[in-house]
Design a protein around this motif. Structure first.
Motif, PDB file in Angstrom:
ATOM      1  N   ILE A 184      -3.351   3.630  13.163  1.00 23.58           N
ATOM      2  CA  ILE A 184      -3.200   5.016  13.620  1.00 23.58           C
ATOM      3  C   ILE A 184      -4.464   5.818  13.329  1.00 23.58           C
ATOM      4  O   ILE A 184      -4.947   5.819  12.196  1.00 23.58           O
ATOM      5  N   ASP A 185      -4.976   6.498  14.354  1.00 23.05           N
ATOM      6  CA  ASP A 185      -6.076   7.444  14.189  1.00 23.05           C
ATOM      7  C   ASP A 185      -5.438   8.748  13.710  1.00 23.05           C
ATOM      8  O   ASP A 185      -4.752   9.438  14.464  1.00 23.05           O
ATOM      9  N   LEU A 186      -5.673   9.062  12.437  1.00 19.46           N
ATOM     10  CA  LEU A 186      -4.996  10.196  11.796  1.00 19.46           C
ATOM     11  C   LEU A 186      -5.342  11.530  12.474  1.00 19.46           C
ATOM     12  O   LEU A 186      -4.471  12.377  12.654  1.00 19.46           O
ATOM     13  N   GLU A 187      -6.599  11.699  12.838  1.00 17.07           N
ATOM     14  CA  GLU A 187      -6.989  12.954  13.494  1.00 17.07           C
ATOM     15  C   GLU A 187      -6.305  13.100  14.853  1.00 17.07           C
ATOM     16  O   GLU A 187      -5.762  14.163  15.181  1.00 17.07           O
ATOM     17  N   GLU A 188      -6.311  12.021  15.626  1.00 17.51           N
ATOM     18  CA  GLU A 188      -5.668  12.055  16.945  1.00 17.51           C
ATOM     19  C   GLU A 188      -4.182  12.383  16.794  1.00 17.51           C
ATOM     20  O   GLU A 188      -3.629  13.209  17.523  1.00 17.51           O
ATOM     21  N   ALA A 189      -3.522  11.733  15.823  1.00 18.91           N
ATOM     22  CA  ALA A 189      -2.091  11.950  15.600  1.00 18.91           C
ATOM     23  C   ALA A 189      -1.818  13.387  15.163  1.00 18.91           C
ATOM     24  O   ALA A 189      -0.890  14.034  15.674  1.00 18.91           O
ATOM     25  N   THR A 205       0.833  -1.204   0.000  1.00 22.53           N
ATOM     26  CA  THR A 205       0.000   0.000   0.000  1.00 22.53           C
ATOM     27  C   THR A 205       0.866   1.252   0.000  1.00 22.53           C
ATOM     28  O   THR A 205       0.526   2.254  -0.631  1.00 22.53           O
ATOM     29  N   PHE A 206       2.011   1.192   0.678  1.00 22.34           N
ATOM     30  CA  PHE A 206       2.926   2.336   0.661  1.00 22.34           C
ATOM     31  C   PHE A 206       3.421   2.613  -0.759  1.00 22.34           C
ATOM     32  O   PHE A 206       3.579   3.771  -1.150  1.00 22.34           O
ATOM     33  N   LEU A 211      -2.822   8.118   2.166  1.00 16.65           N
ATOM     34  CA  LEU A 211      -2.233   8.376   3.483  1.00 16.65           C
ATOM     35  C   LEU A 211      -3.171   7.866   4.580  1.00 16.65           C
ATOM     36  O   LEU A 211      -2.739   7.213   5.536  1.00 16.65           O
ATOM     37  N   SER A 212      -4.452   8.133   4.393  1.00 13.13           N
ATOM     38  CA  SER A 212      -5.455   7.719   5.368  1.00 13.13           C
ATOM     39  C   SER A 212      -5.535   6.204   5.477  1.00 13.13           C
ATOM     40  O   SER A 212      -5.580   5.644   6.582  1.00 13.13           O
ATOM     41  N   THR A 213      -5.525   5.516   4.345  1.00  8.53           N
ATOM     42  CA  THR A 213      -5.627   4.055   4.383  1.00  8.53           C
ATOM     43  C   THR A 213      -4.364   3.451   5.002  1.00  8.53           C
ATOM     44  O   THR A 213      -4.439   2.465   5.746  1.00  8.53           O
ATOM     45  N   LEU A 214      -3.200   4.056   4.743  1.00  9.58           N
ATOM     46  CA  LEU A 214      -1.964   3.590   5.386  1.00  9.58           C
ATOM     47  C   LEU A 214      -2.060   3.726   6.906  1.00  9.58           C
ATOM     48  O   LEU A 214      -1.661   2.812   7.645  1.00  9.58           O
ATOM     49  N   ALA A 215      -2.595   4.849   7.361  1.00 10.54           N
ATOM     50  CA  ALA A 215      -2.773   5.051   8.804  1.00 10.54           C
ATOM     51  C   ALA A 215      -3.695   3.978   9.366  1.00 10.54           C
ATOM     52  O   ALA A 215      -3.407   3.401  10.428  1.00 10.54           O
TER      53      ALA A 215
END
Ligand SMILES: [Zn+2]
Length: 104
Positions: free
Chosen positions: A69-74, A26-27, A60-64
């Motif tokens: 990883i919660d992207l918003e929290e990060a 995915t990366f 980027l979102s799907t990688l998180a």
């Protein structure tokens, strides 16, 4: 739509496929999309740019999501109170030597 809702939307659409492919595969797709964004930025076509920014954000979102990883929290934890280095908004750090686009 906020960052968390966007991440949930992308998960609903792609998580099963992307998670099966895994982080490394995915990366590679994410990196490909970043290359397409780079080419679109050089061509300066607004419609193309919108699409490429959306694609990079989606990958980027799907990688998180795959990485748990919660992207918003990060993002809020790191940038919610201003620049992570100088704690100012706008950043008051000296200009970095490499082109980071302002992010740390
Ligand atoms: Zn700073």
């Amino acid at each position: 739509m906020d960052i968390r809702k966007f991440q949930k939307q992308i998960e609903a659409i792609y998580f099963a496929k992307d998670n099966a492919r895994g982080v490394a595969g995915t990366f590679m797709w994410f990196a490909e999309e970043v290359g397409e964004l780079s080419r679109a930025l050089r061509r300066k076509n607004d419609d193309e740019l919108k699409g490429e920014f959306a694609d990079v954000l989606a990958w980027l979102s799907t990688l998180a999501s795959i990485a748990g990883i919660d992207l918003e929290e990060a993002a809020v934890a790191k940038y919610g109170k201003g620049c992570p280095r100088c704690a100012k908004t706008p950043c008051a750090c000296a200009e970095p030597k490499k082109p980071t686009g302002g992010a740390v």
